[in-house]
Design a protein around this motif. Sequence first.
Motif, PDB file in Angstrom:
ATOM      1  N   UNK A   2      41.968  32.969  -0.111  1.00  3.91           N
ATOM      2  CA  UNK A   2      43.278  33.590  -0.345  1.00  3.91           C
ATOM      3  C   UNK A   2      43.186  34.516  -1.554  1.00  3.91           C
ATOM      4  N   UNK A   3      43.938  35.607  -1.534  1.00  6.58           N
ATOM      5  CA  UNK A   3      44.061  36.477  -2.695  1.00  6.58           C
ATOM      6  C   UNK A   3      45.522  36.438  -3.158  1.00  6.58           C
ATOM      7  N   UNK A   4      45.735  35.897  -4.354  1.00  5.32           N
ATOM      8  CA  UNK A   4      47.077  35.742  -4.875  1.00  5.32           C
ATOM      9  C   UNK A   4      47.458  36.944  -5.733  1.00  5.32           C
ATOM     10  N   UNK A   5      48.578  37.563  -5.412  1.00  2.55           N
ATOM     11  CA  UNK A   5      49.031  38.747  -6.137  1.00  2.55           C
ATOM     12  C   UNK A   5      49.497  38.375  -7.537  1.00  2.55           C
ATOM     13  N   UNK A   6      49.110  39.178  -8.518  1.00  2.59           N
ATOM     14  CA  UNK A   6      49.528  38.979  -9.902  1.00  2.59           C
ATOM     15  C   UNK A   6      50.762  39.820 -10.209  1.00  2.59           C
ATOM     16  N   UNK A   7      51.568  39.357 -11.152  1.00  2.00           N
ATOM     17  CA  UNK A   7      52.747  40.107 -11.570  1.00  2.00           C
ATOM     18  C   UNK A   7      52.351  41.423 -12.230  1.00  2.00           C
ATOM     19  N   UNK A   8      51.247  41.396 -12.974  1.00  2.00           N
ATOM     20  CA  UNK A   8      50.711  42.601 -13.606  1.00  2.00           C
ATOM     21  C   UNK A   8      49.204  42.419 -13.751  1.00  2.00           C
ATOM     22  N   UNK A   9      48.455  43.499 -13.875  1.00  2.00           N
ATOM     23  CA  UNK A   9      46.996  43.369 -13.970  1.00  2.00           C
ATOM     24  C   UNK A   9      46.579  42.485 -15.146  1.00  2.00           C
ATOM     25  N   UNK A  10      45.515  41.727 -14.922  1.00  2.00           N
ATOM     26  CA  UNK A  10      44.940  40.878 -15.964  1.00  2.00           C
ATOM     27  C   UNK A  10      43.651  41.554 -16.409  1.00  2.00           C
ATOM     28  N   UNK A  15      44.591  41.259  -8.414  1.00  2.00           N
ATOM     29  CA  UNK A  15      44.984  40.012  -7.760  1.00  2.00           C
ATOM     30  C   UNK A  15      43.909  38.984  -8.080  1.00  2.00           C
ATOM     31  N   UNK A  16      44.158  37.737  -7.726  1.00  2.00           N
ATOM     32  CA  UNK A  16      43.199  36.687  -8.055  1.00  2.00           C
ATOM     33  C   UNK A  16      42.685  36.039  -6.776  1.00  2.00           C
ATOM     34  N   UNK A  17      41.400  36.234  -6.466  1.00  2.00           N
ATOM     35  CA  UNK A  17      40.817  35.597  -5.280  1.00  2.00           C
ATOM     36  C   UNK A  17      40.539  34.119  -5.540  1.00  2.00           C
ATOM     37  N   UNK A  18      41.049  33.271  -4.664  1.00  2.00           N
ATOM     38  CA  UNK A  18      40.885  31.829  -4.823  1.00  2.00           C
ATOM     39  C   UNK A  18      40.457  31.199  -3.503  1.00  2.00           C
ATOM     40  N   UNK A  19      39.794  30.068  -3.607  1.00  7.09           N
ATOM     41  CA  UNK A  19      39.384  29.283  -2.436  1.00  7.09           C
ATOM     42  C   UNK A  19      40.098  27.934  -2.513  1.00  7.09           C
ATOM     43  N   UNK A  20      40.842  27.596  -1.467  1.00  5.44           N
ATOM     44  CA  UNK A  20      41.574  26.335  -1.406  1.00  5.44           C
ATOM     45  C   UNK A  20      40.873  25.394  -0.423  1.00  5.44           C
ATOM     46  N   UNK A  21      40.694  24.137  -0.846  1.00  5.50           N
ATOM     47  CA  UNK A  21      40.123  23.140   0.057  1.00  5.50           C
ATOM     48  C   UNK A  21      41.179  22.093   0.410  1.00  5.50           C
ATOM     49  N   UNK A  22      41.161  21.687   1.657  1.00  2.00           N
ATOM     50  CA  UNK A  22      42.057  20.635   2.152  1.00  2.00           C
ATOM     51  C   UNK A  22      41.188  19.548   2.773  1.00  2.00           C
ATOM     52  N   UNK A  23      41.152  18.362   2.146  1.00  2.00           N
ATOM     53  CA  UNK A  23      40.375  17.236   2.645  1.00  2.00           C
ATOM     54  C   UNK A  23      41.324  16.197   3.222  1.00  2.00           C
ATOM     55  N   UNK A  24      41.011  15.733   4.418  1.00  2.00           N
ATOM     56  CA  UNK A  24      41.867  14.764   5.095  1.00  2.00           C
ATOM     57  C   UNK A  24      41.072  13.502   5.414  1.00  2.00           C
ATOM     58  N   UNK A  25      41.667  12.340   5.146  1.00  2.00           N
ATOM     59  CA  UNK A  25      41.006  11.071   5.431  1.00  2.00           C
ATOM     60  C   UNK A  25      41.353  10.579   6.824  1.00  2.00           C
ATOM     61  N   UNK A  62      45.778  28.717  -9.293  1.00  2.00           N
ATOM     62  CA  UNK A  62      47.067  28.367  -8.699  1.00  2.00           C
ATOM     63  C   UNK A  62      47.530  27.015  -9.225  1.00  2.00           C
ATOM     64  N   UNK A  63      48.674  26.562  -8.730  1.00  2.00           N
ATOM     65  CA  UNK A  63      49.223  25.281  -9.162  1.00  2.00           C
ATOM     66  C   UNK A  63      48.255  24.125  -8.933  1.00  2.00           C
ATOM     67  N   UNK A  64      47.379  24.232  -7.963  1.00  2.00           N
ATOM     68  CA  UNK A  64      46.494  23.123  -7.607  1.00  2.00           C
ATOM     69  C   UNK A  64      45.510  22.835  -8.737  1.00  2.00           C
ATOM     70  N   UNK A  65      44.661  23.815  -9.080  1.00  2.00           N
ATOM     71  CA  UNK A  65      43.695  23.602 -10.163  1.00  2.00           C
ATOM     72  C   UNK A  65      44.381  23.568 -11.519  1.00  2.00           C
ATOM     73  N   UNK A  66      45.511  24.270 -11.653  1.00  2.00           N
ATOM     74  CA  UNK A  66      46.261  24.216 -12.908  1.00  2.00           C
ATOM     75  C   UNK A  66      46.672  22.790 -13.228  1.00  2.00           C
ATOM     76  N   UNK A  69      51.453  34.639 -11.347  1.00  2.00           N
ATOM     77  CA  UNK A  69      51.467  35.014  -9.935  1.00  2.00           C
ATOM     78  C   UNK A  69      52.861  35.424  -9.460  1.00  2.00           C
ATOM     79  N   UNK A  70      52.886  36.374  -8.549  1.00  2.00           N
ATOM     80  CA  UNK A  70      54.153  36.729  -7.905  1.00  2.00           C
ATOM     81  C   UNK A  70      54.647  35.586  -7.024  1.00  2.00           C
ATOM     82  N   UNK A  71      53.713  34.906  -6.363  1.00  2.00           N
ATOM     83  CA  UNK A  71      54.045  33.769  -5.491  1.00  2.00           C
ATOM     84  C   UNK A  71      52.898  32.782  -5.530  1.00  2.00           C
ATOM     85  N   UNK A  72      53.216  31.527  -5.826  1.00  2.00           N
ATOM     86  CA  UNK A  72      52.188  30.494  -5.913  1.00  2.00           C
ATOM     87  C   UNK A  72      52.209  29.633  -4.654  1.00  2.00           C
TER      88      UNK A  72
END
Length: 367
Positions: A11-19, A28-38, A298-302, A326-329
Amino acid sequence: MNIKRVEVFGIRLALKKPFIVSYDRYDDMPTIITRLETENGTVGWGEAVPDQHVTGETWESTFQIIKHELAPLVINENPFNINLIHKKMNDKIKDVPSAKAAIDIAFYDLMGKLSNQPVYRLIGGRAHKKLDIPQVISILPPEEMALQAKQIVEEGFNNIKIKVGTDPRTDIGRIRAVRDAIPNSMKLRVDANQGWNTSGAIHVIENTKDCNVEWYEQPIKAGNHESMAEIRMATHVNIMADESIHSAQDLLSLIQLRGADLVNIKLMKAGGIYPAIALANLAETAGMQCQVGSMVESAIATMAGAHLSLSQSIIKSNEMVGPLMFKEDLAETHYHNGLIEVSDSPGLGVNVNEDLVREKAVLYCSV
């Protein structure tokens, strides 16, 4: 309770202003999200925010490494076997810390949910009553940074971190402009992100000593512990190591050379919560205070970093500011008067918007 499925989202998360930092600009901030299910349907969320300048990983490479190398390792594993998981990951592939962090964080989220405990209680309990956060100002002309600093004061924050690391003369102007724009009682931290050489760092520090800077962070290239020690001894100010420290071996070398007063631990550099705790323990043995930093996550690693910060008394500060940028988390986080709130809900305590994750994903795989 074993892992039956791993999903990976790019995912690429849009920033409110350049960092803007010394080595790059991020729109924007490129992130990788993992979803593990038991097997019983419990879901744990993790995140990787790689940075090729710091962790040696790209967004694309991290996605592929998790997909082909790390995700297959955790299928049929028990989420509580965190030591074994890290050994398997380290035996399989060297380095790639943010990719490993994406697995590690999801495991801790699962451990918390399966034991009905917030993560911080699993790793030390509550060591702090509250978590102050700074606001971070990107590299801009001095007058623009001063205007942003004034606005941050009005918003109720208690400390500011400014990015520098271009030419020393302009950086001196940036530091002075921001200090003049804020109350002298307000904490000011300066981060060069490896942008100076040894003589340049000493020049900037000597010419801003009256600016009441709490510490100067990573003044020179990562790994040059000898020059870090030289700067520290020449200036007699607090020096924080960031990009120089990924592993316990890095920190041990820095401690032996007395190259820093503080260390900035980041989950993305360390490989997740489990190895980050080892760094904090080693730093505490050496009497070196710690900070938990962020790669603009994002909120996850934060929240993973916030749980770590809350649980260790040697961690005196944190920079869990990603969601504010982020504009949208992908999940909601709670900030108030310069503080970040850590939930007592099981796991990381974040309610991830799974529909939004799937909608925003431009890379996807299921293992």
